[in-house]
Design an enzyme around this catalytic site. Sequence first.
Site, mmCIF file in Angstrom:
data_model
loop_
_atom_site.group_PDB
_atom_site.id
_atom_site.type_symbol
_atom_site.label_atom_id
_atom_site.label_comp_id
_atom_site.label_asym_id
_atom_site.label_seq_id
_atom_site.Cartn_x
_atom_site.Cartn_y
_atom_site.Cartn_z
ATOM 1 C CG ASP A 7 33.904 4.411 18.651
ATOM 2 O OD1 ASP A 7 35.044 3.915 18.623
ATOM 3 O OD2 ASP A 7 33.702 5.619 18.845
ATOM 4 N NE ARG A 8 28.594 6.597 21.920
ATOM 5 C CZ ARG A 8 28.854 7.887 21.910
ATOM 6 N NH1 ARG A 8 29.893 8.345 22.556
ATOM 7 N NH2 ARG A 8 28.088 8.716 21.223
ATOM 8 C CG MET A 63 40.941 12.898 18.462
ATOM 9 S SD MET A 63 42.565 12.389 17.843
ATOM 10 C CE MET A 63 43.546 12.524 19.340
ATOM 11 N NE ARG A 64 34.020 7.380 22.444
ATOM 12 C CZ ARG A 64 33.179 7.855 21.556
ATOM 13 N NH1 ARG A 64 33.173 7.375 20.324
ATOM 14 N NH2 ARG A 64 32.344 8.823 21.861
ATOM 15 C CB ALA A 65 41.174 4.802 19.318
#
Length: 665
Positions: free
Chosen positions: A192-193, A273-275
């Site tokens: 995910d990073r 919410m990173r996406a």
Amino acid sequence: MTVGYPFSAVVGHPDLRLALLLNAVHPGIGGVLVRGEKGTAKSTIVRGLAALLPPVAVVEHCRFACDPARPDPGCPDAPHDGAATSRPARLVELPVGATEDRLVGSLDLERALTEGVRAYQPGLLAGAHRGVLYVDEVNLLHDHLVDLLLDAAAMGRAHVEREGVSISHAASFLLVGTMNPEEGELRPQLLDRFGLTVTVLAARDTDTRTEVVRRRLAYEADPAGFAASWTPDDEDLAARIATARAALAAVTLPDVELRRIAALCAAFEVDGMRADLVVARTALAHAAWRGAEAVAASDVEVAARLALPHRKRRDPFDEPGLEEEQLQQALSAAAEEAEPPRPEPEDDPDGPGGGQDHGENSAPPQGEQQSTSDGERSGPDQPRPSGSGSGEQAPATPAPAFRARLLQVPGLGEGAPGRRSRSRSEFGRVVRASTVDGHGLHLSATVAAAAPHQSTRGRTGPGLLLRGEDVRRAVREGKEGNLVLFAVDASGSMAARKRMSAVSGAVLSLLRDAYQRRDKVGLVTFRGNSAELTLPPTSSVDAAAARLKRLRTGGRTPLADGLLRARKTLAAERLRDPRRRPLLVVVTDGRATVGVHGDPVRDALRAAALLAADGVAAIVVDCEHGLVRLGLAARLAIALGANCLTLDELSADRVAGVVRAARAA
């Protein structure tokens, strides 16, 4: 000086080129993960990116690349009194076998021992600040390095607390990783990073492959001349990156496109919410790259293709990537959501469209299938039992997966780094000092051993006088990954639909656990008259899951042959990888009906004794059900020298619940 292969000379891979260029325009996107088979120029194109990046203004003589306009107040080299200078952006490579000291830095031993001062020697994170940190085979990176890398990537700073050194410095970098999925997947936290992900495949077109070979041979014959011929193209790209960077701050993100991004990410049910942030930043960078003043729908579509494939995976065994039809449907739905909400007109509920009949007698819409009472589809697509006289049944739908309890190999190993069993390690925590074994210098123990002898050795100035007998080595203990070999009974006694569903769900849960603990896995199945190595040991755990989901059941139970096949597989793997310890997981009800020399049960127990004599650690999962139980799986476990668990006992949550209930009683 080695001349690198030019970025512009790489043939094909438009998505990869675009992802790297967009990160060069907007470093806040968060880097690129490049997935692909070997020999697809992954490393070549990443190394070519550094030559395109704009020069970096730094404080002269600062080892941490501080920006003269905004120097880091916490920089270990502060206060800065040097003049500003400019240098090319750096590409720092993190080897898979790097040590923790090499990554984050450590005490400067030379100065500590000769001058008696505590001085910090920067690591690769300091060198990568304001540049590119490139990790080849990132999926094989040791877990403790992954944790350090995650912390630095998330906070933009590296913190070092070791050997009497307490240092914090800026570490903001463009993270680029390459990996071959055949060698295992990434931990979800690291996956995910990465802001964007791209899958690259070798071209199947003859003209493209011909051009790849032609350019490579030309480069090998004259690297400098070949690079010079592509210099104008690289210079054009570098100028375009600089222009897009300068224009990025002026690019606007209209509210309608922001709503489109939010609706699109919601449609794919991504976590957190990173996406949304990554898609927004990528869309802004793409708009700046094409010279636009505002983000358009086309920019959002490009950003979604690059930012969402690795984030839509709800399970480690889901296939990565976005299907075109799925993306277009989500974009269409997002287009409707993108429009600002409008007031609802107060129409008559019985007016046009308000009185549609949705009662029991309504016919289903055209193209839809009616369902039976048990939820299975009716009609020509309904699955039918396969096989006839053999009693073979189609694969059962696995039961829901659960969090599996930790199954460990006893003792202390020396295998590949992982997260399952205890092991001696080059990279784990220090547990003691030794004069004989260990990895690396145990500094404090070495100093303590030498300190009492300084006066007798005639020391008069700073530093220490060391001798060979003073040196102490650090004995470290960590975790290792194991070879988990599943031997699954697929015979008729296991073929009851409900039972096989539970068994498949349990094995899938153990496979997910093996994925998270970075094990190799293999799969032996036995039914009918023989056993089969369904999946040779591999690091691709999702391949084992795919084979298990297609597993057919039925026939007799050749338990002895299944155990002998497992023994043969483990013996071959021991020669190939002697340091990786095996864990055999036998999933059966123990009802052997086919023997090797006559008596099926006796033959199975003899095969189990052979595995025990080989020192194979094993677990038996007893799948026997019903009021009358024969306890054959328990006898098998005794012969293997193994623990015998039921399906319920494999769940960590259920076991924890039993423990809590016992304590409360």
